[in-house]
Design an enzyme around this catalytic site. Structure first.
Site, PDB file in Angstrom:
ATOM      1  N   GLY A 166      47.226  25.642  46.531  1.00  0.00           N
ATOM      2  CA  GLY A 166      46.120  25.694  47.498  1.00  0.00           C
ATOM      3  C   GLY A 166      45.452  24.339  47.628  1.00  0.00           C
ATOM      4  O   GLY A 166      45.426  23.561  46.676  1.00  0.00           O
ATOM      5  N   ARG A 201      53.564  26.099  48.512  1.00  0.00           N
ATOM      6  CA  ARG A 201      53.782  26.731  47.214  1.00  0.00           C
ATOM      7  C   ARG A 201      55.273  26.775  46.883  1.00  0.00           C
ATOM      8  O   ARG A 201      55.738  27.656  46.166  1.00  0.00           O
ATOM      9  CB  ARG A 201      53.159  28.121  47.208  1.00  0.00           C
ATOM     10  CG  ARG A 201      51.646  28.102  47.391  1.00  0.00           C
ATOM     11  CD  ARG A 201      51.012  29.440  47.087  1.00  0.00           C
ATOM     12  NE  ARG A 201      49.614  29.494  47.472  1.00  0.00           N
ATOM     13  CZ  ARG A 201      48.611  29.119  46.679  1.00  0.00           C
ATOM     14  NH1 ARG A 201      48.852  28.652  45.487  1.00  0.00           N
ATOM     15  NH2 ARG A 201      47.362  29.205  47.096  1.00  0.00           N
ATOM     16  N   ASP A 255      48.360  25.538  37.971  1.00  0.00           N
ATOM     17  CA  ASP A 255      49.321  25.944  36.915  1.00  0.00           C
ATOM     18  C   ASP A 255      50.770  25.857  37.395  1.00  0.00           C
ATOM     19  O   ASP A 255      51.645  25.457  36.632  1.00  0.00           O
ATOM     20  CB  ASP A 255      49.166  27.413  36.503  1.00  0.00           C
ATOM     21  CG  ASP A 255      47.764  27.873  36.363  1.00  0.00           C
ATOM     22  OD1 ASP A 255      46.882  27.014  36.225  1.00  0.00           O
ATOM     23  OD2 ASP A 255      47.566  29.098  36.405  1.00  0.00           O
ATOM     24  N   THR A 269      42.097  22.798  40.854  1.00  0.00           N
ATOM     25  CA  THR A 269      41.787  24.141  41.334  1.00  0.00           C
ATOM     26  C   THR A 269      40.297  24.259  41.581  1.00  0.00           C
ATOM     27  O   THR A 269      39.497  23.757  40.791  1.00  0.00           O
ATOM     28  CB  THR A 269      42.201  25.260  40.341  1.00  0.00           C
ATOM     29  OG1 THR A 269      41.667  26.510  40.810  1.00  0.00           O
ATOM     30  CG2 THR A 269      41.671  25.035  38.936  1.00  0.00           C
ATOM     31  N   ILE A 270      39.919  24.933  42.652  1.00  0.00           N
ATOM     32  CA  ILE A 270      38.487  25.170  42.847  1.00  0.00           C
ATOM     33  C   ILE A 270      37.997  26.227  41.855  1.00  0.00           C
ATOM     34  O   ILE A 270      36.815  26.312  41.574  1.00  0.00           O
ATOM     35  CB  ILE A 270      38.129  25.616  44.288  1.00  0.00           C
ATOM     36  CG1 ILE A 270      38.768  26.949  44.643  1.00  0.00           C
ATOM     37  CG2 ILE A 270      38.465  24.553  45.299  1.00  0.00           C
ATOM     38  CD1 ILE A 270      38.098  27.626  45.831  1.00  0.00           C
ATOM     39  N   ASP A 271      38.929  27.027  41.313  1.00  0.00           N
ATOM     40  CA  ASP A 271      38.531  28.129  40.422  1.00  0.00           C
ATOM     41  C   ASP A 271      38.057  27.645  39.054  1.00  0.00           C
ATOM     42  O   ASP A 271      37.440  28.405  38.318  1.00  0.00           O
ATOM     43  CB  ASP A 271      39.712  29.090  40.202  1.00  0.00           C
ATOM     44  CG  ASP A 271      40.111  29.827  41.461  1.00  0.00           C
ATOM     45  OD1 ASP A 271      39.494  29.592  42.517  1.00  0.00           O
ATOM     46  OD2 ASP A 271      41.050  30.644  41.394  1.00  0.00           O
ATOM     47  N   ASP A 295      39.763  27.198  36.411  1.00  0.00           N
ATOM     48  CA  ASP A 295      40.307  28.015  35.320  1.00  0.00           C
ATOM     49  C   ASP A 295      41.518  27.388  34.634  1.00  0.00           C
ATOM     50  O   ASP A 295      42.264  28.069  33.931  1.00  0.00           O
ATOM     51  CB  ASP A 295      40.645  29.425  35.836  1.00  0.00           C
ATOM     52  CG  ASP A 295      41.701  29.402  36.926  1.00  0.00           C
ATOM     53  OD1 ASP A 295      42.082  28.302  37.394  1.00  0.00           O
ATOM     54  OD2 ASP A 295      42.159  30.495  37.332  1.00  0.00           O
ATOM     55  N   ARG A 336      18.256  44.879  52.838  1.00  0.00           N
ATOM     56  CA  ARG A 336      19.655  45.243  52.573  1.00  0.00           C
ATOM     57  C   ARG A 336      20.133  44.746  51.217  1.00  0.00           C
ATOM     58  O   ARG A 336      19.586  43.789  50.670  1.00  0.00           O
ATOM     59  CB  ARG A 336      20.569  44.592  53.624  1.00  0.00           C
ATOM     60  CG  ARG A 336      20.560  45.325  54.940  1.00  0.00           C
ATOM     61  CD  ARG A 336      21.370  44.564  55.955  1.00  0.00           C
ATOM     62  NE  ARG A 336      21.445  45.313  57.195  1.00  0.00           N
ATOM     63  CZ  ARG A 336      21.699  44.779  58.379  1.00  0.00           C
ATOM     64  NH1 ARG A 336      21.882  43.473  58.498  1.00  0.00           N
ATOM     65  NH2 ARG A 336      21.776  45.542  59.451  1.00  0.00           N
ATOM     66  N   MET A 365      35.788  33.112  45.662  1.00  0.00           N
ATOM     67  CA  MET A 365      37.118  32.968  45.082  1.00  0.00           C
ATOM     68  C   MET A 365      37.021  32.995  43.560  1.00  0.00           C
ATOM     69  O   MET A 365      35.954  32.774  42.991  1.00  0.00           O
ATOM     70  CB  MET A 365      37.800  31.716  45.603  1.00  0.00           C
ATOM     71  CG  MET A 365      38.383  31.940  46.994  1.00  0.00           C
ATOM     72  SD  MET A 365      39.392  30.567  47.539  1.00  0.00           S
ATOM     73  CE  MET A 365      40.135  31.262  49.006  1.00  0.00           C
ATOM     74  N   ARG A 421      40.394  34.079  41.004  1.00  0.00           N
ATOM     75  CA  ARG A 421      41.473  35.045  40.832  1.00  0.00           C
ATOM     76  C   ARG A 421      41.449  35.636  39.407  1.00  0.00           C
ATOM     77  O   ARG A 421      41.442  36.843  39.242  1.00  0.00           O
ATOM     78  CB  ARG A 421      42.748  34.254  41.089  1.00  0.00           C
ATOM     79  CG  ARG A 421      44.039  34.907  40.884  1.00  0.00           C
ATOM     80  CD  ARG A 421      45.130  33.989  41.399  1.00  0.00           C
ATOM     81  NE  ARG A 421      45.264  34.091  42.828  1.00  0.00           N
ATOM     82  CZ  ARG A 421      46.014  34.998  43.441  1.00  0.00           C
ATOM     83  NH1 ARG A 421      46.719  35.856  42.738  1.00  0.00           N
ATOM     84  NH2 ARG A 421      46.088  35.034  44.745  1.00  0.00           N
ATOM     85  N   ARG A 465      25.729  45.377  53.087  1.00  0.00           N
ATOM     86  CA  ARG A 465      26.676  44.615  53.901  1.00  0.00           C
ATOM     87  C   ARG A 465      27.466  43.679  52.992  1.00  0.00           C
ATOM     88  O   ARG A 465      26.940  43.222  51.974  1.00  0.00           O
ATOM     89  CB  ARG A 465      25.951  43.744  54.927  1.00  0.00           C
ATOM     90  CG  ARG A 465      25.253  44.504  56.013  1.00  0.00           C
ATOM     91  CD  ARG A 465      26.257  45.000  57.059  1.00  0.00           C
ATOM     92  NE  ARG A 465      25.570  45.462  58.240  1.00  0.00           N
ATOM     93  CZ  ARG A 465      25.053  46.678  58.385  1.00  0.00           C
ATOM     94  NH1 ARG A 465      25.142  47.557  57.418  1.00  0.00           N
ATOM     95  NH2 ARG A 465      24.441  47.018  59.506  1.00  0.00           N
ATOM     96  N   GLN A 486      35.224  28.038  51.180  1.00  0.00           N
ATOM     97  CA  GLN A 486      34.894  27.400  49.888  1.00  0.00           C
ATOM     98  C   GLN A 486      35.841  26.251  49.560  1.00  0.00           C
ATOM     99  O   GLN A 486      35.574  25.438  48.690  1.00  0.00           O
ATOM    100  CB  GLN A 486      34.997  28.427  48.748  1.00  0.00           C
ATOM    101  CG  GLN A 486      34.001  29.541  48.852  1.00  0.00           C
ATOM    102  CD  GLN A 486      34.448  30.760  48.053  1.00  0.00           C
ATOM    103  OE1 GLN A 486      34.066  30.942  46.914  1.00  0.00           O
ATOM    104  NE2 GLN A 486      35.264  31.611  48.653  1.00  0.00           N
TER     105      GLN A 486
HETATM  106  O1  F6P Z   1      43.659  29.249  43.101  1.00  0.00           O
HETATM  107  C1  F6P Z   1      42.820  28.865  44.101  1.00  0.00           C
HETATM  108  C2  F6P Z   1      42.624  29.959  45.113  1.00  0.00           C
HETATM  109  O2  F6P Z   1      41.671  29.493  46.015  1.00  0.00           O
HETATM  110  C3  F6P Z   1      42.241  31.326  44.522  1.00  0.00           C
HETATM  111  O3  F6P Z   1      40.889  31.462  44.231  1.00  0.00           O
HETATM  112  C4  F6P Z   1      42.706  32.276  45.588  1.00  0.00           C
HETATM  113  O4  F6P Z   1      43.016  33.538  45.065  1.00  0.00           O
HETATM  114  C5  F6P Z   1      43.935  31.613  46.111  1.00  0.00           C
HETATM  115  O5  F6P Z   1      43.810  30.227  45.852  1.00  0.00           O
HETATM  116  C6  F6P Z   1      44.134  31.860  47.589  1.00  0.00           C
HETATM  117  O6  F6P Z   1      45.314  31.297  47.972  1.00  0.00           O
HETATM  118  P1  F6P Z   1      45.829  31.192  49.496  1.00  0.00           P
HETATM  119  O7  F6P Z   1      45.094  30.063  50.137  1.00  0.00           O
HETATM  120  O8  F6P Z   1      47.280  30.913  49.373  1.00  0.00           O
HETATM  121  O9  F6P Z   1      45.511  32.498  50.140  1.00  0.00           O
END
Ligand code: F6P
Length: 347
Positions: A14, A76, A108, A130-132, A134, A167, A174, A176, A271, A279
């Site tokens: 990504g 990918r 990874d 990675t933005i995550d 992790d 509300r 994001m 995962r 909502r 993001q």
């Molecule tokens: O690993 C980074 C990430 O942004 C995850 O948070 C998310 O699940 C995934 O990539 C989404 O991937 P794609 O852009 O292929 O839908």
């Protein structure tokens, strides 16, 4: 005259704010100090396999600091997926393109390919992305700070509309396998509940938090959920059947599920908003530009020192190199102490 050392750069997986700053850092230091030349492979490992390559020099990589995405494109593609020996295919491309070493920038999966190539004797230095946030082995990855800022801005905006309408607003961010974005943005945005993959949630407890708030006279609430969050009773995260070349399913759907369940159980109008790729897009924060630049410079220096099978990493305030295996063994999950701090503010 002997040929100059040429390094191949690619971005896989990504996209992520700061990728271009890494590329710029590698090229600037590599040309100015080490006298290297650079080839940019387009669309990750696909460009390596298909000789889809461009020349990268200082001119071509200037003005990139604020630019989101990746000028090289990404994919990918996995060189070990198809028929044939992945290492031999990559090595043959490097020979055809006169490339002596590779700097892949990725998560990874990209780093897994890098480690395998290095084990087979191909000179490779990785840059974690990675933005995550992790990836294990490094305290932070660039792109994370930007994602947290985007999500925090969104939560701030959702606060005022939630308040005006009495509300509950459910915000899906994001994340995962890990709830770093949810925990940071949720804390920064004053969320009333934060749901993360590391800690399966009890929906009755979440609703109790919201009721307690409303009983205290508050008329709105914000719930932040990672896309990988799931309730204690079974895995209800909706999955798309499609998988990519590394076998990952597409996540998403937890916010839609929460919207219905929370409204049904509490009677509060609810909502949901899925922040998704917003993001990952756009200009990196100053922090991410600096971290990405430091990673790029450190990666090309590591190649110059003859290192291979390593990736650059932030430990405390230092950028060092660590064995890529550290990143591959496990995901870096949310620090439970951070979650405990966030929990103080729930309800
Ligand atoms: O690993 C980074 C990430 O942004 C995850 O948070 C998310 O699940 C995934 O990539 C989404 O991937 P794609 O852009 O292929 O839908």
């Amino acid at each position: 005259m002997p040929r100059m050392t040429r390094i191949g750069i690619l971005t896989g997986g990504g996209d992520c704010p700061g990728l271009n700053a890494v590329i710029r850092g590698i090229v600037r230091k590599g040309v100015k100090v080490h006298g290297y030349e650079f080839t940019g492979f387009r669309y990750g490992w696909a460009g390596v396999l298909e000789d889809n390559a461009i020349e990268l020099d200082i001119e071509r990589t200037s003005g990139l600091l604020p630019r989101g995405g990746t000028i090289l494109g990404t994919s990918r593609t996995n060189p070990y997926k198809g028929e044939g020996d992945g290492t031999a295919l990559v090595r043959a491309s490097m020979e055809r393109n006169g490339v002596d070493a590779l700097i892949p920038i990725g998560g990874d999966d990209t780093l897994g390919v890098a480690r395998r190539l290095a084990a087979d004797g191909v000179p490779v230095v990785g840059v974690p992305k990675t933005i995550d946030n992790d990836i294990a082995g490094t305290d932070y990855t660039f792109g994370f700070d930007t994602a947290v800022q985007v999500a925090t801005d969104a939560i701030d905006r959702l606060h005022t509309t939630a308040e005006s309408h009495n509300r509950v607003l459910v915000v899906e961010v994001m994340g995962r396998h890990a709830g770093w974005i949810a925990a940071h943005a949720g804390m920064a945005g004053g969320a009333d509940a934060i749901l993360v993959p590391e800690k399966p949630f009890d929906l009755d407890e979440v609703c109790a938090h919201l009721r307690a708030r409303h009983e205290r006279g508050r008329s709105f609430s914000i719930v932040v959920a990672s896309e990988g969050a799931h309730p204690k009773a079974g895995d209800l995260t909706l999955k798309n059947e499609e998988v990519d070349e590394f076998g990952h399913v597409r996540l998403g759907g937890i916010a839609a599920w929460l919207e219905k369940e929370i409204e049904g159980r509490t009677g509060y109008e609810t909502r949901m908003v899925v922040l998704g790729h917003v993001q990952r897009g756009g200009t990196p924060t100053a922090y991410d530009r600096v971290l990405a630049t430091r990673y790029g410079v450190a990666a090309v220096d590591a190649v110059a020192r003859g290192e291979s099978g390593v990736m650059v990493a932030l430990r405390g305030t230092e950028v060092i190199t660590v064995d890529i295996l550290e990143a591959l063994e496990n995901n870096k999950l949310l620090d439970p102490r951070l979650y405990e701090t966030a929990e103080v503010f729930f309800g």
